[in-house]
Design an enzyme around this catalytic site. Structure first.
Site, PDB file in Angstrom:
ATOM      1  CE1 TYR A 279      -4.008   2.231   1.406  1.00 56.27           C
ATOM      2  CE2 TYR A 279      -2.258   3.089   2.720  1.00 56.27           C
ATOM      3  CZ  TYR A 279      -3.487   3.165   2.101  1.00 56.27           C
ATOM      4  OH  TYR A 279      -4.273   4.239   2.682  1.00 56.27           O
ATOM      5  CB  CYS A 280       2.448   3.217  -2.326  1.00 56.98           C
ATOM      6  SG  CYS A 280       3.228   1.615  -2.765  1.00 56.98           S
ATOM      7  CG  LEU A 281      -1.500   7.481   1.666  1.00 55.17           C
ATOM      8  CD1 LEU A 281      -2.198   8.184   0.553  1.00 55.17           C
ATOM      9  CD2 LEU A 281      -2.550   7.353   2.972  1.00 55.17           C
TER      10      LEU A 281
ATOM     11  N   GLY B 146       3.229  13.051   5.381  1.00 52.39           N
ATOM     12  CA  GLY B 146       2.883  11.829   6.136  1.00 52.39           C
ATOM     13  C   GLY B 146       1.407  12.062   6.842  1.00 52.39           C
TER      14      GLY B 146
ATOM     15  CB  ILE C 156       6.717   1.391   0.646  1.00 57.18           C
ATOM     16  CG1 ILE C 156       6.179   2.715   0.377  1.00 57.18           C
ATOM     17  CG2 ILE C 156       5.690   0.352   0.059  1.00 57.18           C
ATOM     18  CD1 ILE C 156       4.775   3.261   0.632  1.00 57.18           C
TER      19      ILE C 156
ATOM     20  CG  PHE D  63       9.133  -9.820  45.959  1.00 52.11           C
ATOM     21  CD1 PHE D  63       9.735  -9.513  47.148  1.00 52.11           C
ATOM     22  CD2 PHE D  63       9.704 -11.120  45.291  1.00 52.11           C
ATOM     23  CE1 PHE D  63      10.927 -10.149  47.846  1.00 52.11           C
ATOM     24  CE2 PHE D  63      10.805 -11.602  45.809  1.00 52.11           C
ATOM     25  CZ  PHE D  63      11.458 -11.172  46.829  1.00 52.11           C
TER      26      PHE D  63
ATOM     27  CG  LEU E  65       7.830  -6.768  35.663  1.00 52.88           C
ATOM     28  CD1 LEU E  65       6.291  -6.967  35.496  1.00 52.88           C
ATOM     29  CD2 LEU E  65       8.219  -6.481  37.412  1.00 52.88           C
TER      30      LEU E  65
ATOM     31  N   GLY F 183      17.691  -7.532  33.460  1.00 45.23           N
ATOM     32  CA  GLY F 183      18.628  -7.599  32.418  1.00 45.23           C
ATOM     33  C   GLY F 183      18.440  -8.572  31.214  1.00 45.23           C
TER      34      GLY F 183
ATOM     35  CD  GLU G  48      -2.577   1.324   9.013  1.00 42.38           C
ATOM     36  OE1 GLU G  48      -3.232   1.873   8.276  1.00 42.38           O
ATOM     37  OE2 GLU G  48      -2.579  -0.128   8.508  1.00 42.38           O
TER      38      GLU G  48
END
Length: 381
Positions: free
Chosen positions: A122-124, A130, A156, A276, A336, A339, A362
């Site tokens: 889809y190319c808008l 934008g 795209i 906890f 949570l 690391g 979108e």
């Protein structure tokens, strides 16, 4: 109101979830590293009817409701939001062909799109347009052979990967009414692509500029009527906003499920960290937010299915709420994990990166606020 899924909807969700667990999840990290999704995945999805989810049954599609479709994208996103979102783009294009194409153009492309032998992009968006999509500059000039298109499309998904492109271009004067939609095949003379974009997330989707240099297409590749392209594009976006919200929902659910498992295994100070209370409260907050997001999304999808006058407003509100909730949840899940959440092996950092873009595409979430406020003001008094 009945909030329960029907038996058929439950089967749809379970089928999509099982497919993702078998055919997507084991390869998601590999596809992200390679920046490519194998094309043989798509016909497998098409066998389940996922190549034309809301294409009408009379035209060979699955004829699902938009609510049904959100279940598919949520379930697939539990395995990989990037793959699910790519499928959403193709389905948006297939739906445009179903609703707006001439019988000849529909016959030429739609069966192959439904079978996913022909993957669509889809190319808008353009480099300088934008959020203000109606300001696009790509030109479509009519001539004896059909139309010649010149311009550049940006960001795209599937640029240089897809088999065909639905391109919005200016065939008339300034503003939305001067925009038409066209179908362009890969390999058409004058069609080329920019370099592969290096992105924060959605890395398995190849993303490039789509460049059109006097790209000649036949007159029959006009999608629908001249001057209606912007209308078609905007109609597609209501459903697209639901789909991308569902992708956030699925990604957030996957992260929360992983986090529950991790916290039951990880010990600190002699006991599992899920014992906890402070951390239990954080789990509860995420579950509450996820449940609220799911109900909101389903309500917006139901309104779109019913043709409710406020459907666009609800799709915008749901998109803003659900995508931001998804980002907050996956970020908390990373925290949570400590690391370990920062390591690719655990899959959480990928979800953080993949879901972040959902607040931008979108229609940015700032535009979602604007749509909501304008409709509030228009309904005043």
């Amino acid at each position: 109101m009945d909030f329960a899924l029907t038996e058929e909807q439950t089967l749809i969700f379970d089928m999509a979830k099982a497919f993702g667990e078998e055919h997507i999840a084991p390869f998601a990290q590999e596809w992200e590293k390679s920046g490519d999704i194998p094309k043989d995945l798509w016909p497998k999805l098409a066998e389940l009817g996922f190549g034309g989810l809301y294409v009408s049954e009379e035209n060979g599609g699955s004829g699902l409701t938009r609510l049904d479709a959100t279940l598919v994208f949520e379930a697939l996103s539990m395995s990989c939001p990037s793959v699910a979102a790519f499928l959403s783009i193709h389905n948006m294009c297939a739906a445009m062909l179903d609703k707006f194409a001439s019988p000849e153009l529909r016959e030429k492309y739609l069966p192959r799109a439904i079978a996913m032998e022909c993957f669509f992009s889809y190319c808008l968006t353009e480099p300088a347009s934008g959020s203000d999509a109606a300001a696009l500059k790509t030109k479509a000039v009519e001539n004896d052979a059909g139309y010649a298109l010149t311009g550049t499309k940006a960001f795209i998904s599937g640029g240089g990967y897809s088999d065909a492109y639905i391109v919005m271009a200016r065939s008339g004067g300034d503003g939305p009414k001067g925009i038409s939609a066209f179908v362009i095949d890969d390999g058409t003379e004058g069609l080329s692509f920019g370099g592969l974009e290096e992105k924060m997330g959605w890395r398995s989707q190849p993303t490039r500029q789509v460049q059109l240099d006097n790209c000649q297409i036949p007159a029959g590749n006009l999608l629908g009527e001249l001057g209606k392209g912007f209308t078609y594009a905007m109609k597609g976006l209501d459903g697209g906003r639901l789909n991308i919200s569902a992708c956030s929902l699925g990604g957030a659910q996957a992260a929360l499920t992983k986090t529950l498992d991790y916290m039951g295994e990880r010990k600190a100070f002699g006991r599992p960290i899920d014992q906890f209370q402070a951390l239990q409260f954080r789990l509860a907050d995420m579950e509450i937010e996820l449940a609220a997001a799911r109900v909101f999304l389903h309500q917006a999808a139901w309104k779109l299915d019913q043709g409710a006058p406020d459907a666009t407003k609800y799709c915008a509100m749901a998109k803003k709420f659900v995508t931001e909730a998804g980002s907050r949840i996956v970020n908390q899940c990373l925290q949570l994990h400590g690391g370990y959440g920062y390591l690719a092996d655990y899959g959480i950092e990928k979800l953080v990166r993949d879901l972040r873009v959902h607040e931008i595409l979108e229609g940015t979430n700032e535009i979602m606020r604007m749509i909501t406020a304008r409709q509030m003001l228009a309904g005043r008094g």
